[in-house]
Motif scaffolding. Structure first.
Motif, PDB file in Angstrom:
ATOM      1  N   MET A   2       0.818  -1.184   0.000  1.00 31.07           N
ATOM      2  CA  MET A   2       0.000   0.000   0.000  1.00 31.07           C
ATOM      3  C   MET A   2       0.867   1.255   0.000  1.00 31.07           C
ATOM      4  O   MET A   2       0.510   2.260  -0.615  1.00 31.07           O
ATOM      5  CB  MET A   2      -0.887  -0.065   1.251  1.00 31.07           C
ATOM      6  N   ARG A   3       1.921   1.155   0.728  1.00 27.12           N
ATOM      7  CA  ARG A   3       2.836   2.273   0.774  1.00 27.12           C
ATOM      8  C   ARG A   3       3.451   2.526  -0.598  1.00 27.12           C
ATOM      9  O   ARG A   3       3.582   3.682  -1.020  1.00 27.12           O
ATOM     10  CB  ARG A   3       3.913   1.931   1.793  1.00 27.12           C
ATOM     11  N   LEU A   4       3.840   1.504  -1.275  1.00 27.64           N
ATOM     12  CA  LEU A   4       4.429   1.625  -2.606  1.00 27.64           C
ATOM     13  C   LEU A   4       3.410   2.203  -3.573  1.00 27.64           C
ATOM     14  O   LEU A   4       3.734   3.064  -4.413  1.00 27.64           O
ATOM     15  CB  LEU A   4       4.905   0.241  -3.076  1.00 27.64           C
ATOM     16  N   LEU A   5       2.171   1.780  -3.441  1.00 26.72           N
ATOM     17  CA  LEU A   5       1.113   2.273  -4.297  1.00 26.72           C
ATOM     18  C   LEU A   5       0.859   3.757  -4.037  1.00 26.72           C
ATOM     19  O   LEU A   5       0.683   4.552  -4.973  1.00 26.72           O
ATOM     20  CB  LEU A   5      -0.163   1.468  -4.056  1.00 26.72           C
ATOM     21  N   SER A   6       0.871   4.178  -2.775  1.00 21.10           N
ATOM     22  CA  SER A   6       0.664   5.592  -2.476  1.00 21.10           C
ATOM     23  C   SER A   6       1.853   6.432  -2.940  1.00 21.10           C
ATOM     24  O   SER A   6       1.689   7.569  -3.396  1.00 21.10           O
ATOM     25  CB  SER A   6       0.367   5.805  -1.002  1.00 21.10           C
ATOM     26  N   VAL A   7       3.062   5.933  -2.838  1.00 27.82           N
ATOM     27  CA  VAL A   7       4.242   6.655  -3.342  1.00 27.82           C
ATOM     28  C   VAL A   7       4.148   6.781  -4.855  1.00 27.82           C
ATOM     29  O   VAL A   7       4.416   7.847  -5.421  1.00 27.82           O
ATOM     30  CB  VAL A   7       5.542   5.939  -2.910  1.00 27.82           C
ATOM     31  N   MET A   8       3.742   5.711  -5.522  1.00 26.17           N
ATOM     32  CA  MET A   8       3.604   5.739  -6.983  1.00 26.17           C
ATOM     33  C   MET A   8       2.512   6.727  -7.387  1.00 26.17           C
ATOM     34  O   MET A   8       2.659   7.463  -8.360  1.00 26.17           O
ATOM     35  CB  MET A   8       3.258   4.351  -7.511  1.00 26.17           C
ATOM     36  N   LEU A   9       1.417   6.746  -6.632  1.00 26.68           N
ATOM     37  CA  LEU A   9       0.331   7.667  -6.912  1.00 26.68           C
ATOM     38  C   LEU A   9       0.804   9.110  -6.709  1.00 26.68           C
ATOM     39  O   LEU A   9       0.488  10.011  -7.514  1.00 26.68           O
ATOM     40  CB  LEU A   9      -0.869   7.350  -6.020  1.00 26.68           C
ATOM     41  N   ALA A  10       1.573   9.354  -5.654  1.00 31.21           N
ATOM     42  CA  ALA A  10       2.103  10.701  -5.397  1.00 31.21           C
ATOM     43  C   ALA A  10       3.050  11.125  -6.503  1.00 31.21           C
ATOM     44  O   ALA A  10       3.030  12.279  -6.976  1.00 31.21           O
ATOM     45  CB  ALA A  10       2.790  10.752  -4.042  1.00 31.21           C
ATOM     46  N   VAL A  11       3.913  10.217  -6.941  1.00 28.15           N
ATOM     47  CA  VAL A  11       4.847  10.514  -8.030  1.00 28.15           C
ATOM     48  C   VAL A  11       4.074  10.776  -9.322  1.00 28.15           C
ATOM     49  O   VAL A  11       4.379  11.710 -10.071  1.00 28.15           O
ATOM     50  CB  VAL A  11       5.873   9.367  -8.209  1.00 28.15           C
ATOM     51  N   ALA A  12       3.033   9.981  -9.577  1.00 24.86           N
ATOM     52  CA  ALA A  12       2.233  10.173 -10.793  1.00 24.86           C
ATOM     53  C   ALA A  12       1.516  11.510 -10.739  1.00 24.86           C
ATOM     54  O   ALA A  12       1.448  12.248 -11.737  1.00 24.86           O
ATOM     55  CB  ALA A  12       1.239   9.038 -10.960  1.00 24.86           C
ATOM     56  N   LEU A  13       0.968  11.870  -9.554  1.00 21.74           N
ATOM     57  CA  LEU A  13       0.301  13.161  -9.415  1.00 21.74           C
ATOM     58  C   LEU A  13       1.291  14.323  -9.576  1.00 21.74           C
ATOM     59  O   LEU A  13       0.977  15.346 -10.196  1.00 21.74           O
ATOM     60  CB  LEU A  13      -0.413  13.250  -8.062  1.00 21.74           C
ATOM     61  N   ALA A  14       2.488  14.175  -9.024  1.00 23.19           N
ATOM     62  CA  ALA A  14       3.520  15.214  -9.168  1.00 23.19           C
ATOM     63  C   ALA A  14       3.918  15.356 -10.632  1.00 23.19           C
ATOM     64  O   ALA A  14       4.065  16.482 -11.158  1.00 23.19           O
ATOM     65  CB  ALA A  14       4.730  14.897  -8.304  1.00 23.19           C
ATOM     66  N   ALA A  15       4.099  14.244 -11.324  1.00 28.86           N
ATOM     67  CA  ALA A  15       4.461  14.286 -12.753  1.00 28.86           C
ATOM     68  C   ALA A  15       3.335  14.910 -13.570  1.00 28.86           C
ATOM     69  O   ALA A  15       3.572  15.714 -14.485  1.00 28.86           O
ATOM     70  CB  ALA A  15       4.785  12.887 -13.254  1.00 28.86           C
ATOM     71  N   LEU A  16       2.098  14.542 -13.211  1.00 27.46           N
ATOM     72  CA  LEU A  16       0.947  15.110 -13.921  1.00 27.46           C
ATOM     73  C   LEU A  16       0.847  16.614 -13.674  1.00 27.46           C
ATOM     74  O   LEU A  16       0.592  17.397 -14.596  1.00 27.46           O
ATOM     75  CB  LEU A  16      -0.336  14.400 -13.473  1.00 27.46           C
ATOM     76  N   GLY A  17       1.073  17.060 -12.442  1.00 32.96           N
ATOM     77  CA  GLY A  17       1.062  18.490 -12.111  1.00 32.96           C
ATOM     78  C   GLY A  17       2.168  19.235 -12.842  1.00 32.96           C
ATOM     79  O   GLY A  17       1.976  20.342 -13.363  1.00 32.96           O
TER      80      GLY A  17
END
Length: 142
Positions: A2-17
């Protein structure tokens, strides 16, 4: 996991931003360049119309200059013919020859000695200076 998934989601959101920011920045740059391009196109159209006007003016001046040269040549030819005719008449007629050899009257000589005038003001000034009428005498008994 879950932690890896949330880090990946944060990285994806940062890249998208970050991509969204770059896209917005590029959009503003494109709009600014489009405005600058339109200004340059308007400026170029204005300069082009000025060049066309100058070209027309140059062609007109050139044509008028050619007409002036032709008129000057005609005048020169007529003057030459007139001078030749005067010489012919002088050779034919003794009285005319004597008349042509005499001096011009003083009034005519004075007229021919007039300075070159460059406009109305110069003409008026020349008129006021030459042949001034002296002031009349004032009688004491009136």
């Amino acid at each position: 996991m879950m932690r890896l998934l949330s880090v990946m989601l944060a990285v994806a959101l940062a890249a998208l931003g970050w991509q969204s920011w770059r896209l917005n920045n590029a959009s503003h740059t494109i709009e600014a360049q489009d405005l600058a391009l339109k200004d340059k196109a308007d400026e170029l159209a204005k300069k082009n119309s000025q060049l066309i006007g100058l070209s027309i003016l140059t062609e007109t001046n050139s044509r008028e200059q050619m007409q002036l040269y032709a008129a000057a040549e005609d005048t020169r030819s007529l003057l030459h013919q007139r001078q030749n005719r005067i010489e012919e008449l002088k050779r034919e007629n003794d009285d005319l020859r004597r008349w042509a050899d005499t001096l011009l009257p003083p009034d005519v000589i004075r007229l021919r000695e007039r300075p070159t005038l460059t406009g109305g003001a110069a003409y008026r000034e020349w008129l006021s200076k030459g042949d001034a009428v002296p002031p009349g005498k004032v009688s004491a008994t009136q």
